[in-house]
Design a protein around this motif. Sequence first.
Motif, PDB file in Angstrom:
ATOM      1  N   SER A 235       0.858  -1.184   0.000  1.00  0.00           N
ATOM      2  CA  SER A 235       0.000   0.000   0.000  1.00  0.00           C
ATOM      3  C   SER A 235       0.893   1.233   0.000  1.00  0.00           C
ATOM      4  O   SER A 235       1.768   1.382   0.851  1.00  0.00           O
ATOM      5  N   ILE A 236       0.664   2.093  -0.993  1.00  0.00           N
ATOM      6  CA  ILE A 236       1.406   3.342  -1.102  1.00  0.00           C
ATOM      7  C   ILE A 236       0.399   4.415  -1.491  1.00  0.00           C
ATOM      8  O   ILE A 236      -0.206   4.349  -2.554  1.00  0.00           O
ATOM      9  N   GLY A 237       0.195   5.356  -0.598  1.00  0.00           N
ATOM     10  CA  GLY A 237      -0.862   6.351  -0.823  1.00  0.00           C
ATOM     11  C   GLY A 237      -2.211   5.641  -0.879  1.00  0.00           C
ATOM     12  O   GLY A 237      -2.527   4.831  -0.021  1.00  0.00           O
ATOM     13  N   ARG A 238      -2.985   5.928  -1.933  1.00  0.00           N
ATOM     14  CA  ARG A 238      -4.291   5.279  -2.092  1.00  0.00           C
ATOM     15  C   ARG A 238      -4.224   4.083  -3.028  1.00  0.00           C
ATOM     16  O   ARG A 238      -5.242   3.517  -3.385  1.00  0.00           O
ATOM     17  N   MET A 239      -3.008   3.689  -3.425  1.00  0.00           N
ATOM     18  CA  MET A 239      -2.824   2.571  -4.351  1.00  0.00           C
ATOM     19  C   MET A 239      -2.383   1.317  -3.618  1.00  0.00           C
ATOM     20  O   MET A 239      -1.768   1.392  -2.554  1.00  0.00           O
ATOM     21  N   THR A 240      -2.680   0.193  -4.229  1.00  0.00           N
ATOM     22  CA  THR A 240      -2.109  -1.083  -3.817  1.00  0.00           C
ATOM     23  C   THR A 240      -1.357  -1.627  -5.021  1.00  0.00           C
ATOM     24  O   THR A 240      -1.913  -1.734  -6.108  1.00  0.00           O
ATOM     25  N   VAL A 241      -0.097  -1.940  -4.816  1.00  0.00           N
ATOM     26  CA  VAL A 241       0.787  -2.375  -5.892  1.00  0.00           C
ATOM     27  C   VAL A 241       1.325  -3.756  -5.546  1.00  0.00           C
ATOM     28  O   VAL A 241       1.734  -3.997  -4.407  1.00  0.00           O
ATOM     29  N   ALA A 242       1.329  -4.660  -6.517  1.00  0.00           N
ATOM     30  CA  ALA A 242       1.895  -5.994  -6.304  1.00  0.00           C
ATOM     31  C   ALA A 242       3.360  -5.991  -6.721  1.00  0.00           C
ATOM     32  O   ALA A 242       3.712  -5.537  -7.806  1.00  0.00           O
ATOM     33  N   LEU A 243       4.213  -6.482  -5.820  1.00  0.00           N
ATOM     34  CA  LEU A 243       5.652  -6.565  -6.078  1.00  0.00           C
ATOM     35  C   LEU A 243       6.123  -7.995  -5.911  1.00  0.00           C
ATOM     36  O   LEU A 243       5.614  -8.728  -5.065  1.00  0.00           O
ATOM     37  N   ARG A 244       7.117  -8.362  -6.660  1.00  0.00           N
ATOM     38  CA  ARG A 244       7.782  -9.638  -6.434  1.00  0.00           C
ATOM     39  C   ARG A 244       8.673  -9.504  -5.212  1.00  0.00           C
ATOM     40  O   ARG A 244       9.176  -8.430  -4.897  1.00  0.00           O
TER      41      ARG A 244
END
Length: 79
Positions: free
Chosen positions: A58-67
């Motif tokens: 979770s970064i700001g209002r985003m959710t990002v998928a990382l390896r």
Amino acid sequence: MTLDLLPIGQAARIVAVDWARLVDEEALRLQALGIDSGARISIAHRGIFAGRDPIALSIGRMTVALRRAHARAIEVEVL
């Protein structure tokens, strides 16, 4: 501590990113998403399979998928 070791739900700030460990295209994509020094982040959840990939960040209002391999290149400090 690296991002892959951060507990779920713990707030942290990115201290440094070892861009040399990432392929150029991947580094540019992460920077475009705001993943860079000073960003406030937390782990929303982790994958359930063998390598526990991907990691939902979770970064700001985003959710990002990382390896997990990308998360190991990101140094964080707990807030």
